[in-house]
Design a protein around this motif. Structure first.
Motif, short mmCIF file in Angstrom:
data_model
loop_
_atom_site.label_atom_id
_atom_site.label_comp_id
_atom_site.label_asym_id
_atom_site.label_seq_id
_atom_site.Cartn_x
_atom_site.Cartn_y
_atom_site.Cartn_z
N UNK A 9 91.32 -23.26 96.74
CA UNK A 9 90.16 -22.93 97.57
C UNK A 9 90.34 -23.52 98.96
N UNK A 10 89.51 -23.07 99.88
CA UNK A 10 89.43 -23.66 101.21
C UNK A 10 88.51 -24.88 101.14
N UNK A 11 88.88 -25.94 101.85
CA UNK A 11 88.06 -27.15 101.92
C UNK A 11 88.03 -27.63 103.37
N UNK A 12 86.87 -28.00 103.85
CA UNK A 12 86.74 -28.63 105.16
C UNK A 12 86.50 -30.12 104.94
N UNK A 13 87.51 -30.92 105.22
CA UNK A 13 87.40 -32.37 105.05
C UNK A 13 86.73 -32.96 106.28
N UNK A 14 85.41 -32.72 106.38
CA UNK A 14 84.65 -33.21 107.53
C UNK A 14 84.71 -34.74 107.53
N UNK A 15 84.85 -35.31 108.71
CA UNK A 15 85.05 -36.75 108.83
C UNK A 15 84.22 -37.32 109.96
N UNK A 16 83.81 -38.57 109.82
CA UNK A 16 83.23 -39.33 110.92
C UNK A 16 84.25 -40.41 111.27
N UNK A 17 84.97 -40.19 112.35
CA UNK A 17 86.11 -41.05 112.67
C UNK A 17 85.71 -42.49 112.96
N UNK A 18 84.52 -42.69 113.51
CA UNK A 18 84.12 -44.07 113.78
C UNK A 18 83.98 -44.85 112.47
N UNK A 19 83.44 -44.20 111.44
CA UNK A 19 83.35 -44.86 110.13
C UNK A 19 84.74 -45.10 109.56
N UNK A 20 85.62 -44.13 109.78
CA UNK A 20 86.95 -44.17 109.18
C UNK A 20 87.83 -45.25 109.80
N UNK A 21 87.69 -45.45 111.12
CA UNK A 21 88.68 -46.25 111.84
C UNK A 21 88.15 -47.51 112.48
N UNK A 22 86.82 -47.65 112.56
CA UNK A 22 86.27 -48.77 113.33
C UNK A 22 85.39 -49.69 112.50
N UNK A 23 85.36 -49.50 111.20
CA UNK A 23 84.51 -50.32 110.33
C UNK A 23 85.31 -50.84 109.14
N UNK A 24 86.43 -51.46 109.44
CA UNK A 24 87.23 -52.05 108.37
C UNK A 24 88.43 -51.23 107.96
N UNK A 25 88.62 -50.08 108.59
CA UNK A 25 89.85 -49.33 108.35
C UNK A 25 89.93 -48.62 107.02
N UNK A 26 88.81 -48.37 106.39
CA UNK A 26 88.83 -47.70 105.08
C UNK A 26 88.52 -46.22 105.27
N UNK A 27 89.49 -45.35 104.99
CA UNK A 27 89.32 -43.92 105.25
C UNK A 27 88.13 -43.33 104.49
N UNK A 28 87.92 -43.79 103.26
CA UNK A 28 86.86 -43.21 102.43
C UNK A 28 85.49 -43.31 103.10
N UNK A 29 85.26 -44.35 103.88
CA UNK A 29 83.98 -44.50 104.57
C UNK A 29 83.70 -43.33 105.49
N UNK A 30 84.73 -42.82 106.13
CA UNK A 30 84.53 -41.76 107.10
C UNK A 30 84.53 -40.37 106.50
N UNK A 31 84.72 -40.27 105.19
CA UNK A 31 84.91 -38.97 104.54
C UNK A 31 83.81 -38.61 103.56
N UNK A 32 82.86 -39.50 103.32
CA UNK A 32 82.01 -39.37 102.15
C UNK A 32 80.53 -39.13 102.42
N UNK A 33 80.15 -38.90 103.67
CA UNK A 33 78.75 -38.65 103.96
C UNK A 33 78.31 -37.35 103.28
N UNK A 34 77.06 -37.26 102.81
CA UNK A 34 76.61 -36.03 102.15
C UNK A 34 76.86 -34.79 103.01
N UNK A 35 77.43 -33.77 102.39
CA UNK A 35 77.72 -32.52 103.09
C UNK A 35 79.08 -32.46 103.74
N UNK A 36 79.90 -33.51 103.57
CA UNK A 36 81.20 -33.57 104.23
C UNK A 36 82.31 -32.91 103.40
#
Length: 281
Positions: free
Chosen positions: A150-177
């Motif tokens: 299937x097609x998937x859009x891995x929507x991300x919030x880069x500030x969460x991903x890269x500026x809050x401890x460096x954990x990628x999952x933080x920037x990838x898991x907001x509802x609707x992402x």
């Protein structure tokens, strides 16, 4: 086959998309499209149904997530040579794995940015839907564990991903992402998942225009590798990485804002379109 779940959120019913593009109701034959349905023998029974005998789903159709109650969403990072280059990182020698901790949404559902969003971004990806459980899967047997793509859009919030401890999952898991679909396509319709065009546009501008030929690790390699660390279960989803052209990689970077429209697709797997909305909308 193209299998879908259509209807209002939380009340979707199973459907099949015929060769004529018409959406037909499968609910008289199938209770739900979930991991259990993706076993080869059950898919064979569905494929024996003549779509022309099924009722057409009339009116505007909302496509929900094509798999109900998906399990884990396991993501492979930096899996395109051109994307690794655009973000200035080395091509990995082993798959980089992280998790996406949100529930998938429909292909055309709005994407809401977090309350304090600063750097919303897009990533079109090929999704692998697991159809058969497995642990320590041999690479030669890996494709037999794939129930669909299937097609998937891995929507991300880069500030969460890269500026809050460096954990990628933080920037990838907001509802609707995690918009997926509009449908899942069974493997018999995808001759070579390593040779598909893959693209994404924002407001009509094509930012990503790639091909799965640039995958660092193939579908078989990813399924086999992931199964060394996770017991894969039918209904799990593997997001296989994104080609070059993400917002973070633009010079200067370009990030999502309310009112933007993302449109994305993969050869043979359909097209998604999402309007970006602000927190509170």
């Amino acid at each position: 086959m193209k299998l879908a779940r259509v209807g209002a959120a939380g009340a979707e019913r199973p459907a099949i998309v015929g060769l004529d593009g018409r959406v037909r109701d499968l609910s008289a034959h199938v209770a739900e499209i979930d991991g259990r349905l993706l076993a080869a023998e059950r898919l064979a029974r569905i494929s024996a149904i003549d779509p022309a005998t099924l009722p057409v789903v009339e009116g505007p159709v909302r496509f929900g997530p094509p798999i109900a109650r998906p399990g884990k969403i396991i993501c492979i990072g930096l899996n395109y040579t051109d994307h690794a280059a655009e973000v200035g990182l080395d091509v990995p020698t082993e798959p980089t794995i992280f998790m996406k901790g949100c529930v998938p949404t429909g292909a055309n559902d709005p994407v809401r940015l977090p309350r304090d969003a600063e750097k919303g971004d897009w990533e079109v990806e090929l999704g692998i839907i697991i159809g058969r459980d497995g642990l320590y899967i041999d690479e030669d047997d890996a494709l037999a564990h794939v129930g669909g793509y299937c097609v998937l859009n891995d929507v991300s919030e880069r500030s969460y991903q890269m500026e809050h401890g460096g954990q990628w999952t933080k920037g990838k898991s907001f509802p609707g992402f995690a918009p997926i679909g509009p449908w899942l396509v069974t493997p018999d319709e995808i001759a070579d998942p390593g040779n598909l065009s893959i693209w994404l546009e924002v407001n009509g501008h094509r930012y990503q225009n790639g091909t799965t030929r640039n995958l660092v690790f193939s579908v078989a390699q990813m399924v086999s590798y992931v199964s060394r660390f996770y017991a894969l279960e039918a209904g799990d989803l593997i997001a296989t990485g994104t080609p070059a052209g993400v917002g973070l990689g633009q010079k200067p970077p370009v990030f999502l804002k309310a009112g933007d429209v993302m449109k994305l697709g993969i050869d043979g797997l359909g097209v998604q379109e999402q309007k970006v909305i602000a927190w509170g909308d």
